[in-house]
Design an enzyme around this catalytic site. Structure first.
Site, PDB file in Angstrom:
ATOM      1  N   CYS A   2       0.828  -1.197   0.000  1.00  0.00           N
ATOM      2  CA  CYS A   2       0.000   0.000   0.000  1.00  0.00           C
ATOM      3  C   CYS A   2       0.868   1.256   0.000  1.00  0.00           C
ATOM      4  O   CYS A   2       1.979   1.249   0.515  1.00  0.00           O
ATOM      5  CB  CYS A   2      -0.866   0.041   1.247  1.00  0.00           C
ATOM      6  N   ARG A  33       5.577  -0.104  -6.344  1.00  0.00           N
ATOM      7  CA  ARG A  33       5.544  -0.941  -5.141  1.00  0.00           C
ATOM      8  C   ARG A  33       4.536  -2.077  -5.261  1.00  0.00           C
ATOM      9  O   ARG A  33       4.527  -2.978  -4.432  1.00  0.00           O
ATOM     10  CB  ARG A  33       5.184  -0.091  -3.920  1.00  0.00           C
ATOM     11  N   TRP A  95      -2.849  -2.483  -1.626  1.00  0.00           N
ATOM     12  CA  TRP A  95      -2.515  -3.885  -1.889  1.00  0.00           C
ATOM     13  C   TRP A  95      -3.372  -4.647  -0.890  1.00  0.00           C
ATOM     14  O   TRP A  95      -3.162  -4.565   0.318  1.00  0.00           O
ATOM     15  CB  TRP A  95      -1.008  -4.112  -1.664  1.00  0.00           C
ATOM     16  N   ASN A 123      -2.005   2.513   5.667  1.00  0.00           N
ATOM     17  CA  ASN A 123      -1.148   1.372   5.320  1.00  0.00           C
ATOM     18  C   ASN A 123      -0.947   0.548   6.576  1.00  0.00           C
ATOM     19  O   ASN A 123      -0.878   1.103   7.667  1.00  0.00           O
ATOM     20  CB  ASN A 123       0.253   1.852   4.906  1.00  0.00           C
ATOM     21  N   GLY A 124      -0.770  -0.755   6.416  1.00  0.00           N
ATOM     22  CA  GLY A 124      -0.500  -1.592   7.591  1.00  0.00           C
ATOM     23  C   GLY A 124      -1.693  -2.460   7.907  1.00  0.00           C
ATOM     24  O   GLY A 124      -2.633  -2.576   7.108  1.00  0.00           O
ATOM     25  N   GLU A 587      15.563 -25.524  -6.197  1.00  0.00           N
ATOM     26  CA  GLU A 587      15.220 -24.098  -6.212  1.00  0.00           C
ATOM     27  C   GLU A 587      16.463 -23.250  -6.522  1.00  0.00           C
ATOM     28  O   GLU A 587      16.395 -22.296  -7.309  1.00  0.00           O
ATOM     29  CB  GLU A 587      14.599 -23.699  -4.856  1.00  0.00           C
ATOM     30  N   LYS A 591      16.898 -20.766  -9.752  1.00  0.00           N
ATOM     31  CA  LYS A 591      17.268 -19.345  -9.596  1.00  0.00           C
ATOM     32  C   LYS A 591      18.484 -19.021 -10.452  1.00  0.00           C
ATOM     33  O   LYS A 591      18.533 -18.026 -11.150  1.00  0.00           O
ATOM     34  CB  LYS A 591      17.633 -19.074  -8.153  1.00  0.00           C
ATOM     35  N   GLU A 594      17.718 -19.135 -14.246  1.00  0.00           N
ATOM     36  CA  GLU A 594      16.740 -18.110 -14.633  1.00  0.00           C
ATOM     37  C   GLU A 594      17.358 -16.711 -14.692  1.00  0.00           C
ATOM     38  O   GLU A 594      17.049 -15.911 -15.568  1.00  0.00           O
ATOM     39  CB  GLU A 594      15.615 -18.139 -13.587  1.00  0.00           C
ATOM     40  N   HIS A 610      24.280 -42.840  -9.646  1.00  0.00           N
ATOM     41  CA  HIS A 610      23.498 -43.469 -10.719  1.00  0.00           C
ATOM     42  C   HIS A 610      23.662 -42.731 -12.045  1.00  0.00           C
ATOM     43  O   HIS A 610      22.832 -42.879 -12.926  1.00  0.00           O
ATOM     44  CB  HIS A 610      22.020 -43.543 -10.323  1.00  0.00           C
ATOM     45  N   LYS A 710       6.898 -12.094 -15.149  1.00  0.00           N
ATOM     46  CA  LYS A 710       6.625 -12.287 -13.723  1.00  0.00           C
ATOM     47  C   LYS A 710       5.416 -13.198 -13.533  1.00  0.00           C
ATOM     48  O   LYS A 710       5.414 -14.073 -12.705  1.00  0.00           O
ATOM     49  CB  LYS A 710       6.394 -10.935 -13.051  1.00  0.00           C
TER      50      LYS A 710
END
Ligand code: UD1
Ligand code: M6R
Length: 715
Positions: A2, A33, A95, A123-124, A587, A591, A594, A610, A710
């Site tokens: 926010c 943001r 948000w 905000n919050g 992961e 990263k 990518e 193996h 994204k």
């Protein structure tokens, strides 16, 4: 997240159109943001209200982008020409956290639908909002939204009326103090009201707020005094509200027990705000910009004052006064400096970071904390997920749990599958959404399908969700974006509350998804006595995670050097892990490829012999996860298989752990130890940083790697 923006002009003529443009431009500067809706409030026209004349309000708000808001202002045919020589306007990008992104939930919020006496942007998160709402409902307030913010606007009116009833017309600052006293949680907020034309109060606790100042003349002093109340008044106020807050009183007794603003204090406007007076001590033309982010202020002025928690900035008559909502403690600063921002806009948006990805990696102590906030009672080891509570009995009875996701979100499922099975004793399978659909895997009514997604908009996952819905399974979402398709279409779920993730590479969403899934498993097994000890151990572990992540982030300098000196020219990289750390290896590899375009592969350490061992020589860089858990001896044996073939692995191990004789290991990256099932939360951080620094060294646009988006909204 926010964003707040406010604009006050004094002795500077501005048309309504110019004021609205200013507010909209301020919001546009906050767009980076991340947000899902926007709104603003400005003064309307003087209207008759009984014997009184009041200035009505214009509130425009809408889900969607700021440009949608801009269009709405045009569509609503708002008069642009009226001129104001003193005016306070407030605006917000939201948000969603409480309630979907729809018009009634957008900010600003008002105290009442008839006159809109008090208008608030916030905000919050107000954590006691449910109790406040209940109280205010019992007092006859009618709510228009599902938000926590609305109860703040209502509280302003509630206290205003109580003061009036007691024969006192309170100062906006005093009223703000009374309201703040009732709030728990975090806030940055602005309030305006037609009872206080041209005035605004801004305050913060745990959520940033700053005030930019623009004057033609030089300011007299470059600080503002903090105005503390005298002790008598403070004591009276504390007695009035400090020791008997609305909710402690829990009854109608507030009305009888309420002590209004101390009469001696009301409208007592001592001009301590010297900075804003001209040489002859008269008010001078001035504009104030209040914002949660310097990015929206910098194009107007470089002179800013950062508020501290519990500060109340009261702007009226061209002056800025800083009051305190809490009592003065020893050694507390009595001034707030007016600083000169030397940063460029781009620098401000990313803070001290070069890229959003780096910023998001470093946000993880906060984002992981936010995922747990209000959901874990650490003292009593109880996890409560509001969005799942009603569904837990059904899920406990299900035949199996299928976790479905893509990319990083899939890895968070893999990382937590084992603890899920251990705690719930329900078989869990983990599926890549596209493969699950390709196979047209059988799904039944007594299955629980868990969909994990940062964006909540990934096409493959949404199609899989629809597939499961059609087959009558119970669907659960673990999603970051409130109001996203997945969050809306699942039967129930958990918002991970990591805040917007802007970098294409998912970092903070991974750690928050991981924690949300662990909390899910914990709540499913809450009532299992045999699991009590394990529960307590995990919950204690979770409590320490944010601090431990901070420690791991200190490895950045070492990692930067490693990437510079050793990894930069490499073409390929292997990551080895087993048990809980297999997911971390996958992961990490995702990263790295990518963001840095370096080929990398996550390998289950047990699979080495193996086939993969054929790749190992003295050149291939290998990262091995060898933190302490029950599989540690097996991981060590895999490391030895590597070193026996002249491999020199980089080992991620626990602090102080002498892994293997140093000459065989290229480098160790030591991370704090936590409970086995949580260790992946700490181990993933160094590989996030490795991928980041590899990409930076290679001159890659880290936040926008080639060929990727994204939100992957195509199949
Ligand atoms: C909710 C509030 C939170 C507040 C808390 C206090 C929202 C969005 N959240 O959080 O801000 O602090 O109450 O009581 O208003 N859901 C799905 N699918 C998903 C994710 C969520 O259906 O993928 C549903 C949940 O079942 C729930 C609602 O959305 O009904 C909100 O979920 P969540 O934000 O996780 O709930 P709380 O943590 O209770
Ligand atoms: O928004 P989602 O979590 O559903 O996205 C899934 C993947 O597209 C995503 O995690 C992707 O793998 C990331 N870019 C990885 O960093």
């Amino acid at each position: 997240m926010c964003g707040i923006f406010g604009y006050v002009n004094f002795l500077v003529d501005k048309s309504r159109g110019e004021i609205i443009d200013n507010l909209i431009e301020g919001l546009q500067r906050l767009e980076y943001r991340g947000y899902d809706s926007a709104g603003l409030a400005v003064d309307g026209k003087l209207i008759k209200d009984g014997d009184e004349e009041i200035m009505n309000n214009i509130i425009v708000k809408t889900p969607g982008k700021v440009k949608v808001l801009k269009q709405k202002v045009i569509d609503d045919k708002i008069n642009r020409t009226d001129i104001f020589d003193n005016h306070a306007g407030i605006a917000h990008t939201r948000w969603a956290t409480h309630g979907q992104p729809k018009e009634e939930n957008c900010h600003p919020h008002r105290s009442d639908s008839t006159k809109g006496e008090f208008i608030v942007v916030h905000n919050g998160i107000i954590t006691n909002f449910s109790a406040l709402r209940k109280y205010l409902l019992s007092k006859g307030h009618i709510f228009e939204s599902e938000t926590d913010t609305e109860c703040i606007a209502k509280l302003f009116k509630h206290f205003y009326d109580l003061n009036l009833k007691a024969g006192v017309s309170p100062d906006l600052n005093e009223l703000t103090k009374q309201v703040l006293h009732e709030l728990e949680g975090s806030y940055g907020l602005l309030v305006k009201s037609y009872h206080y034309p041209g005035e605004v109060c801004g305050t913060r606790k745990g959520s940033p707020l700053l005030v930019g100042v623009k004057t033609d003349k030089k300011l007299k002093v470059d600080f503002v005094d903090v105005e503390f109340e005298n002790n008598a008044a403070q004591q009276q106020q504390q007695q009035a509200n400090g020791h008997s807050s609305l909710l402690n009183n829990h009854s109608t007794s507030l009305d009888s027990g309420f002590i209004p603003v101390a009469p001696g204090e009301q409208n007592l406007r001592t001009s301590q705000s010297r900075a804003f007076l001209s040489e002859d001590d008269l008010p001078m033309p001035v504009e104030f910009f209040l914002s949660s982010d310097p990015a929206s202020v910098i194009q107007h002025t470089k002179k800013v004052l950062f508020l501290e928690d519990d500060d109340i900035a009261h702007i009226y008559d061209g002056e800025l006064h800083i009051h305190r909502a809490s009592t003065k403690s020893a050694g507390e600063s009595t001034v707030r400096p007016i600083q000169t921002l030397e940063m460029e806009l781009n620098e401000i948006m990313k803070g001290p970071y070069k890229h959003f990805m780096q910023k998001e990696i470093f946000e993880q102590p906060d984002s992981t904390f936010n995922t747990m906030r209000g959901r874990i009672d650490f003292e009593n080891s109880i996890v409560t997920l509001g969005g799942l509570k009603a569904f837990l009995p059904t899920i406990r009875r299900c035949r199996r749990i299928i976790m479905i996701a893509c990319g990083t979100s899939y890895h968070s499922c893999l990382a937590t599958r084992s603890i899920f099975e251990e705690l719930t004793e329900i078989p869990v399978s983990v599926e890549l959404a596209s493969d699950f659909l390709d196979r047209r895997s059988p799904v039944f009514r007594d299955d629980t399908c868990v969909f994990v997604s940062q964006s909540g908009e990934t096409a493959d996952s949404i199609l899989a969700l629809q597939y499961c819905l059609e087959r009558g399974a119970l669907t659960v979402g673990i999603v970051n974006s409130v109001g996203s398709s997945m969050s809306r279409q699942t039967h129930c779920g958990v918002h991970i509350n990591a805040g917007p993730e802007i970098g294409v590479a998912s970092t903070k969403a991974y750690t928050s998804q991981y924690i949300a899934l662990v909390m899910f498993a914990l709540s499913l097994s809450n009532d299992s006595i045999s699991k009590t000890k394990r529960h307590e151990e995990i919950i204690k572990g979770l409590q320490k995670i944010p601090e431990q992540i901070k420690k791991v982030l200190n490895l950045e300098t070492k990692i930067k050097k490693l990437c510079n000196d050793d990894l930069n020219d490499q073409k390929s990289l292997l990551l080895l892990g087993r048990g809980y750390q297999f997911a971390t290896a996958l992961e990490g590899a995702l990263k790295i490829k990518e963001i840095s375009y370096m080929h990398s592969e996550g390998v289950l350490a047990g699979e080495l012999k193996h086939g993969v061992l054929a790749l190992v020589d003295d050149k291939l860089p290998i990262i091995a996860f060898a933190t302490r858990d029950s599989l540690f001896p097996k991981t060590m044996s895999a490391i030895e298989q590597v070193t026996a073939r002249d491999g020199r692995p980089i080992v991620i191990c626990n602090e102080g752990d002498a892994i293997i004789s140093n000459d065989k290991v290229h480098l160790t990256l030591e991370v704090p130890q936590t409970v086995d099932c949580l260790q992946g939360l700490l181990n993933v951080i160094p590989v996030q940083l490795i991928s980041y620094w590899l990409a930076v060294n290679r001159g890659i646009d880290v936040d926008f790697p080639r060929n990727l988006a994204k939100s992957v909204t195509v199949e």
